[in-house]
Design an enzyme around this catalytic site. Structure first.
Site, PDB file in Angstrom:
ATOM      1  N   ASP A   1       0.861  -1.374   0.292  1.00  0.00           N
ATOM      2  CA  ASP A   1      -0.058  -0.133   0.063  1.00  0.00           C
ATOM      3  C   ASP A   1       1.028   1.434  -0.076  1.00  0.00           C
ATOM      4  OD1 ASP A   1      -1.836   1.881   0.206  1.00  0.00           O
ATOM      5  OD2 ASP A   1      -2.337   1.515   2.445  1.00  0.00           O
TER       6      ASP A   1
ATOM      7  N   ASN B   1      -0.289   4.498  -0.391  1.00  0.00           N
ATOM      8  CA  ASN B   1      -1.007   5.441  -0.079  1.00  0.00           C
ATOM      9  C   ASN B   1      -1.574   5.956   1.350  1.00  0.00           C
ATOM     10  OD1 ASN B   1      -3.060   4.170  -0.551  1.00  0.00           O
ATOM     11  ND2 ASN B   1      -3.885   5.620  -2.221  1.00  0.00           N
TER      12      ASN B   1
ATOM     13  N   ASP C   1      -3.927   3.887   2.454  1.00  0.00           N
ATOM     14  CA  ASP C   1      -5.363   3.545   2.644  1.00  0.00           C
ATOM     15  C   ASP C   1      -5.904   2.371   3.288  1.00  0.00           C
ATOM     16  OD1 ASP C   1      -4.873   2.212   0.427  1.00  0.00           O
ATOM     17  OD2 ASP C   1      -6.685   3.359  -0.725  1.00  0.00           O
TER      18      ASP C   1
ATOM     19  N   ASP D   1      -1.899  -1.110  -3.809  1.00  0.00           N
ATOM     20  CA  ASP D   1      -2.255  -0.481  -5.032  1.00  0.00           C
ATOM     21  C   ASP D   1      -1.013  -0.583  -6.077  1.00  0.00           C
ATOM     22  OD1 ASP D   1      -0.201   1.398  -3.982  1.00  0.00           O
ATOM     23  OD2 ASP D   1      -1.789   2.247  -2.626  1.00  0.00           O
TER      24      ASP D   1
ATOM     25  N   ASP E   1      -5.509 -10.206 -15.521  1.00  0.00           N
ATOM     26  CA  ASP E   1      -6.424 -11.158 -15.211  1.00  0.00           C
ATOM     27  C   ASP E   1      -7.705 -10.716 -15.776  1.00  0.00           C
ATOM     28  OD1 ASP E   1      -7.867 -13.410 -14.035  1.00  0.00           O
ATOM     29  OD2 ASP E   1      -6.619 -13.104 -11.933  1.00  0.00           O
TER      30      ASP E   1
ATOM     31  N   ASP F   1      -9.949 -16.286 -16.197  1.00  0.00           N
ATOM     32  CA  ASP F   1     -10.525 -16.720 -14.930  1.00  0.00           C
ATOM     33  C   ASP F   1     -11.701 -17.651 -15.298  1.00  0.00           C
ATOM     34  OD1 ASP F   1     -11.289 -15.836 -12.163  1.00  0.00           O
ATOM     35  OD2 ASP F   1     -13.198 -15.655 -12.952  1.00  0.00           O
TER      36      ASP F   1
ATOM     37  N   GLU G   1      -7.835 -20.616 -16.171  1.00  0.00           N
ATOM     38  CA  GLU G   1      -8.201 -21.261 -15.018  1.00  0.00           C
ATOM     39  C   GLU G   1      -9.177 -22.350 -15.366  1.00  0.00           C
ATOM     40  OE1 GLU G   1      -9.737 -20.299 -10.486  1.00  0.00           O
ATOM     41  OE2 GLU G   1     -10.738 -19.181 -12.215  1.00  0.00           O
TER      42      GLU G   1
ATOM     43  N   HIS H   1      -4.415 -17.254  -4.763  1.00  0.00           N
ATOM     44  CA  HIS H   1      -5.292 -16.292  -4.227  1.00  0.00           C
ATOM     45  C   HIS H   1      -6.494 -17.166  -3.457  1.00  0.00           C
ATOM     46  CE1 HIS H   1      -6.904 -16.080  -7.928  1.00  0.00           C
ATOM     47  NE2 HIS H   1      -7.995 -15.476  -7.386  1.00  0.00           N
ATOM     48  N   ASP H   2      -6.783 -18.144  -4.064  1.00  0.00           N
ATOM     49  CA  ASP H   2      -7.928 -18.980  -3.798  1.00  0.00           C
ATOM     50  C   ASP H   2      -7.601 -20.325  -2.781  1.00  0.00           C
ATOM     51  OD1 ASP H   2      -9.713 -17.264  -5.360  1.00  0.00           O
ATOM     52  OD2 ASP H   2      -9.110 -18.439  -7.181  1.00  0.00           O
TER      53      ASP H   2
END
Ligand code: NOJ
Length: 544
Positions: free
Chosen positions: A24, A26, A28, A32, A101, A202, A244, A318-319
């Site tokens: 990150d 910035n 928040d 990013d 993606d 995907d 995928e 990530h899954d």
């Protein structure tokens, strides 16, 4: 042997970034694109060739960006189109390609197409999505969403249901509509002109769906659609494309990844990823990993695609849970087992993928239910508790299989929030970041990071890793994953102990006292035994 010219992605290693959790810039609390730009030196040091970026397009973030509301813009939480262009340019300067993606099976319900489509049956965009009438006031059929509940949602304005294989906010696109297909191809070409290095597609095996026949994956039009798309887009560039495909078998993968380039470069298949669930049930229904079968699944893919297709190699994304927690030991032997798993995977034929943090040996987490963020996980918790499953059992499944295991912030340093953000992270950090982090790994010459760096280099310097024919050894051994790779000039032995105990094996003496390419133990052990989670690659250079 005839020298085959390899495509760039056949000798590459690809790194997956989940932007929301990477870095990150910035404050928040959400990773990013500028954050990725700031970490390009780190990626260059690791030595990877390309980055697959999980979606950064404009999105209401119902499924962390896999619900796209504008394919040609960037979500403000990640930055702007200019940031994206800067990333592509700066990565290229370091010889790193950016892989986008593509989520083509569905959009967000906030995509302008769907906003129009749901207005009425006569709207020109209605047919961009999949609609059915109800049956006697009920759902069109029994199809279920992958995120729990029925796959159909009623829209009063149209007096019809729309199909959503994922969340209600992810309506399925209707690929039978040629106008929709053309719009998609136009969008892909637009990204290609921006200089991207390829695409990850995907759940691409779902686009040929035939909902009336209850066929979702591998519908009869799937491969014709892929060929059409590939001709209209990918084949115009020197791209890598990876689909995928949870349904893929080697026979189907030969179509997808046919060396003639008519469809895709390769697919992600998941046969090795479903072995630790009760057959025919869901991923939450746990069982112990049948290790011999695990080896045989790899053997099958390695041998059947040899010269007929191309494998992708991965143990997490990530899954999926963290590889070291799932297949290794995330306690005492965390470092050894993370390196062992890497050896086992990177010794095979195919394109290896590293999921962010894997190169640090990052582990699973155990949070309280209110600390989780993933829609799938939260839905299954609610559904199973309602169905009367004991809370403890539901939480155990979540600890073992929940997607948030992979989505906790990347662990950069021992500073607050793992050095990931100066603000409040969108999801809690794994508390072990004080010990497991990149800063630490970069200081320690024996770290998991440097081991990956070495494996990546070996892929460039040892052609046998790209070309060698695979043969499984010690098939029935309950602890050891052993195989050879062979070309006319060389033979490579990969030996991996998946066990926390010392184990012994018998292999021909020719392997004794040969050149060790890489090993996860500093002191050479004795031939015939492997220490806990020990792994090594041994090479014989024939005729030398
Ligand atoms: C697969 C993606 O990897 C996953 O994160 C997402 O939830 C589903 N497809 C739906 O797009």
């Amino acid at each position: 042997m005839e020298k085959v010219t390899r495509k760039w992605w056949e000798t590459s290693v690809i790194y997956q970034i989940y932007p929301r959790s990477f870095y990150d810039s910035n404050g928040d609390g959400i990773g990013d694109i500028q954050g990725i730009i700031q970490k390009l030196d780190y990626l260059e040091k690791l030595g990877i060739d390309a980055v697959w970026l999980s979606p950064v397009y404009k999105s209401p973030q119902d499924d962390n960006g896999y619900d796209i509301s504008d394919y040609q813009d960037i979500d403000p939480i990640f930055g702007s189109l200019q940031d994206m262009e800067e990333l592509i340019r700066k990565a290229k300067e370091k010889n790193i390609r950016i892989i986008m993606d593509l989520v083509l099976n569905h959009t967000s319900d906030e995509h302008p197409w769907f906003i129009e489509a749901r207005k009425s049956k006569d709207n020109p965009y209605h047919d961009y999505y999949v609609w059915r009438d109800g049956v006697e006031g009920e759902y069109p059929n029994e199809l279920k969403s992958a995120f729990c509940g029925p796959a159909w949602e009623w829209v009063p304005e149209c007096q019809q249901y729309y199909l959503h294989q994922f969340s209600v906010k992810q309506p399925d696109l209707n690929w039978e509509n040629p106008k929709l297909r053309q719009e998609i191809y136009k969008m892909i070409n637009w990204w290609m002109e921006k200089g991207v290095g390829g695409f990850r597609l995907d759940v691409i095996d779902l686009i040929g769906k035939e909902p009336d026949k209850m066929v979702m994956a591998e519908g009869k039009m799937l491969h014709p659609y892929l060929k059409e798309m590939s001709r209209a887009t990918f084949q115009k560039g020197d791209l890598v494309t990876v689909g995928e495909t949870w349904s893929a078998t080697p026979e189907r993968a030969m179509l997808y990844s046919n060396p003639d380039g008519s469809e895709l470069s390769m697919v992600f298949q998941f046969e090795h990823m479903v072995l630790d669930q009760v057959p025919g049930k869901e991923k939450w229904d746990l069982r112990e990993l049948p290790f011999v079968e695990f080896k045989e699944v790899f053997e099958k893919w390695q041998t059947e695609l040899y010269n007929k297709g191309w494998n992708s190699l991965f143990l997490n994304n990530h899954d999926l849970p963290r590889a070291v927690s799932r297949f290794g030991d995330d306690g005492k032997y965390r470092v050894e087992s993370a390196k062992m798993l890497a050896t086992c995977l990177h010794g095979m034929q195919g394109t290896p993928y590293i999921y962010q943090g894997e190169e640090l040996g990052m582990t699973n987490v155990q949070f309280d239910i209110q600390e989780y963020r993933d829609i799938e996980l939260l839905n299954v918790y609610k559904e199973r508790i309602e169905q009367g499953y004991p809370e403890e059992e539901v939480m155990r499944s979540i600890y073992v299989k929940g997607r948030d295991n992979a989505r906790t912030p990347m662990q950069w340093s021992e500073e607050p929030n793992a050095g990931f953000t100066k603000g409040t992270p969108w999801i809690r950090c794994n508390p072990n970041y004080t010990m497991i982090n990149a800063e630490e790994a970069l200081i320690d010459q024996d770290s998991v990071f440097y081991y990956y760096q070495k494996l990546i280099r070996l892929r460039k310097t040892e052609p046998i890793l790209t070309d060698g024919r695979f043969r499984l050894l010690l098939r029935e051994d309950p602890s050891i994953f052993a195989y050879t790779r062979e070309t006319e000039k060389e033979e490579l032995l990969v030996l991996c102990n998946f066990n926390g105990q010392e184990v012994s094996y018998e292999l021909p003496d020719i392997w004794k006292d040969q050149e060790v390419l890489i090993s996860n133990y500093a002191q050479e052990g004795s031939f015939g035994t492997l220490r806990p989670y020990e792994a090594k690659m041994i090479i014989i250079r024939k005729g030398e």
